[in-house]
Motif scaffolding. Sequence first.
Motif, mmCIF file in Angstrom:
data_model
loop_
_atom_site.group_PDB
_atom_site.id
_atom_site.type_symbol
_atom_site.label_atom_id
_atom_site.label_comp_id
_atom_site.label_asym_id
_atom_site.label_seq_id
_atom_site.Cartn_x
_atom_site.Cartn_y
_atom_site.Cartn_z
ATOM 1 N N ILE A 63 6.749 -1.838 8.263
ATOM 2 C CA ILE A 63 6.423 -1.081 6.929
ATOM 3 C C ILE A 63 6.401 -2.526 5.810
ATOM 4 O O ILE A 63 7.222 -3.481 6.123
ATOM 5 C CB ILE A 63 7.810 -0.300 6.280
ATOM 6 N N PRO A 64 5.096 -2.457 5.317
ATOM 7 C CA PRO A 64 4.940 -3.751 4.368
ATOM 8 C C PRO A 64 6.183 -3.850 3.466
ATOM 9 O O PRO A 64 6.753 -3.009 2.789
ATOM 10 C CB PRO A 64 3.898 -3.304 3.433
ATOM 11 N N GLN A 67 4.912 -2.373 -1.701
ATOM 12 C CA GLN A 67 3.715 -1.503 -1.652
ATOM 13 C C GLN A 67 2.449 -2.283 -2.122
ATOM 14 O O GLN A 67 1.371 -2.043 -1.767
ATOM 15 C CB GLN A 67 4.003 -0.142 -2.100
ATOM 16 N N TYR A 105 -2.411 -1.484 8.024
ATOM 17 C CA TYR A 105 -1.840 -0.449 7.202
ATOM 18 C C TYR A 105 -1.392 -0.749 5.654
ATOM 19 O O TYR A 105 -0.520 -0.575 5.456
ATOM 20 C CB TYR A 105 -0.897 0.533 7.922
ATOM 21 N N ARG A 107 -2.209 -1.841 1.627
ATOM 22 C CA ARG A 107 -2.771 -0.891 0.503
ATOM 23 C C ARG A 107 -3.970 -1.573 -0.165
ATOM 24 O O ARG A 107 -4.158 -2.894 -0.016
ATOM 25 C CB ARG A 107 -1.835 -0.748 -0.759
ATOM 26 N N GLY B 63 2.246 3.688 -6.031
ATOM 27 C CA GLY B 63 0.999 3.650 -4.983
ATOM 28 C C GLY B 63 1.323 3.000 -3.850
ATOM 29 O O GLY B 63 1.433 1.900 -3.671
ATOM 30 N N PRO B 64 1.611 3.981 -2.854
ATOM 31 C CA PRO B 64 2.245 3.521 -1.496
ATOM 32 C C PRO B 64 1.054 2.815 -0.588
ATOM 33 O O PRO B 64 -0.041 3.178 -0.959
ATOM 34 C CB PRO B 64 2.365 4.730 -0.796
ATOM 35 N N THR B 65 1.501 2.331 0.374
ATOM 36 C CA THR B 65 0.801 1.717 1.322
ATOM 37 C C THR B 65 0.349 3.071 2.302
ATOM 38 O O THR B 65 1.318 3.888 2.308
ATOM 39 C CB THR B 65 1.293 0.737 2.405
ATOM 40 N N PRO B 66 -0.706 3.006 3.212
ATOM 41 C CA PRO B 66 -0.932 3.980 4.300
ATOM 42 C C PRO B 66 0.331 4.225 5.137
ATOM 43 O O PRO B 66 0.838 3.218 5.713
ATOM 44 C CB PRO B 66 -2.179 3.747 4.622
ATOM 45 N N ARG B 68 1.540 4.977 8.844
ATOM 46 C CA ARG B 68 1.248 4.858 10.260
ATOM 47 C C ARG B 68 1.748 6.153 10.915
ATOM 48 O O ARG B 68 2.378 6.881 10.310
ATOM 49 C CB ARG B 68 2.231 3.737 10.895
ATOM 50 N N GLU B 69 1.141 6.602 12.063
ATOM 51 C CA GLU B 69 1.301 7.638 12.671
ATOM 52 C C GLU B 69 2.854 7.889 13.000
ATOM 53 O O GLU B 69 3.592 6.764 13.445
ATOM 54 C CB GLU B 69 0.765 7.649 14.287
ATOM 55 N N GLN B 71 5.183 8.102 10.712
ATOM 56 C CA GLN B 71 5.715 7.877 9.376
ATOM 57 C C GLN B 71 5.241 8.815 8.338
ATOM 58 O O GLN B 71 4.205 9.248 8.407
ATOM 59 C CB GLN B 71 5.439 6.506 8.817
ATOM 60 N N SER B 75 5.081 1.874 2.709
ATOM 61 C CA SER B 75 5.870 1.208 1.622
ATOM 62 C C SER B 75 5.733 1.873 0.283
ATOM 63 O O SER B 75 4.651 2.158 -0.021
ATOM 64 C CB SER B 75 5.504 -0.422 1.452
ATOM 65 N N ALA B 76 6.817 1.946 -0.330
ATOM 66 C CA ALA B 76 7.062 2.874 -1.617
ATOM 67 C C ALA B 76 7.749 2.492 -2.664
ATOM 68 O O ALA B 76 8.861 3.221 -3.168
ATOM 69 C CB ALA B 76 7.404 4.337 -1.067
ATOM 70 N N THR B 148 -4.771 5.491 -3.012
ATOM 71 C CA THR B 148 -3.245 5.202 -3.080
ATOM 72 C C THR B 148 -2.826 5.888 -4.557
ATOM 73 O O THR B 148 -1.590 6.047 -4.843
ATOM 74 C CB THR B 148 -3.332 3.806 -3.191
#
Lengths: 280, 175
Positions: A63-64, A67, A105, A107, B63-66, B68-69, B71, B75-76, B148
């Motif tokens: 996970i990055p 974000q 993945y 942003r 504004g999160p990152t996309p 993955r399958e 998940q 990242s949030a 996002t």
Amino acid sequence: MRTVHTDTIIKAIKEMCIEANYILSDDISDRIIQAESEETNIIGKEILGQLVENMKIAKEDMIPICQDTGMTTVFIKIGQDVHIEGMFLEDAVNEGIRQGYDEGYLRKSVVGDPIKRVNTGDNTPGIIHYEIIKGEDIIITVAPKGFGSENMSRVYMLKPADGIEGVKEAVIETVKLAGPNACPPVVVGVGIGGNFEKCTYLAKKALTRNINTPSQTEYIAELEKELLEKINSLDIGPGGLGGKTTALAVNIETYPTHIAGLPVAVNMCCHVNRHISRVI
Amino acid sequence: MKRHIDTPLTKEKVKEINAGDYVYITGTIYTARDAAHLRMYDSINNKKELPVNIDNQIIYYLGPTPAREGQVIGSAGPTTSSRMDKYTPALIERGMTGMIGKGKRSKEVIEAMKKNTAVYFAAVGGAGALLSKCIKSAEVIAYDDLGTEAIRKLYVENLPVIAVIDCKGNNIYER
């Protein structure tokens, strides 16, 4: 004359965009871990603990780290004895960013026009700085940077009479004004000298230097140390909620300047100071 | 002190929260950042409905990152709140009682919080991987075209935040 195909450059940039956003370099992560053990403020220590845990989750669960995976700055040093074949280099760099942000993945945080503000959807274009060097190598540094800290950065066109004390005041003022907004503990990149745009470039470049490597100029290395101590006595602390861990490092780069000027740029960076280099 | 709160965040609950409290939030919250705020603000000014009823609700500046399958979300972590300051008093007047972000707020926002009983929380900036673990579901419910920046409905469990500015105007950034 050595030939490098742009496919090699695209692949390298793609991989660096991904790696930088998931794994912090050892100098930064070690300093955060050290700060957690040394912080005495209760909330500050709690926040540093969350940052240590966050780095672990980012790496293990892919996970990055943050974000805000940034607008991508790319520094490319090109040996003057290298011939690049394939596509136009700028397009290749942006293709690497595009692939990295898609496959990683990450942003997409770039808008195509600063006023109309429509997202480009692939995090391009990046900001590219070219430099011609001697030899046959290409050295690429990818530095994705979030805007929480970028927005708190400042430029000062000081007068020669302001001297080193003026520089110190400028740096401290910037850190104070940034307060909690820049996601402390921060890394402070400072550019001194050059002209209006050169000092900002130097400040950005300073952020890509390993924080365990002081300036090669003795008095600048001392200035870095002094400023770090001063900043860490401001009680801004992790998250801006108090403590002695306000900055992890101060990195300064300098350049000759005009007899009439003393430009200073302070580029604030959050604790997620991402940069990664590769020689091709 | 540590406290657990469930959403919706009524004004009675807001009044119990003091600046400096560690708060763990469970329930439905909504995301919105710059572009979504601008659209909601325009809707209010043009006397149009908001895409979500914000009465007694918390907005997370995210504004999160996309994802993955497999998940729920990427990242949030929080974004800088001050960019939302221009639009925030209008949303507080509309019934919003909580905000999650990072960094300072304007005088106007704090006045609106005092007048209408709202609280401002900070989540740890740059801890987006850790915070994502508290998000159990995520669904885009408005402004899909913003990517996002779309408004998402989140269900969170024990989302760790710190009450920075309470409804009396106490502010732990100003020590």
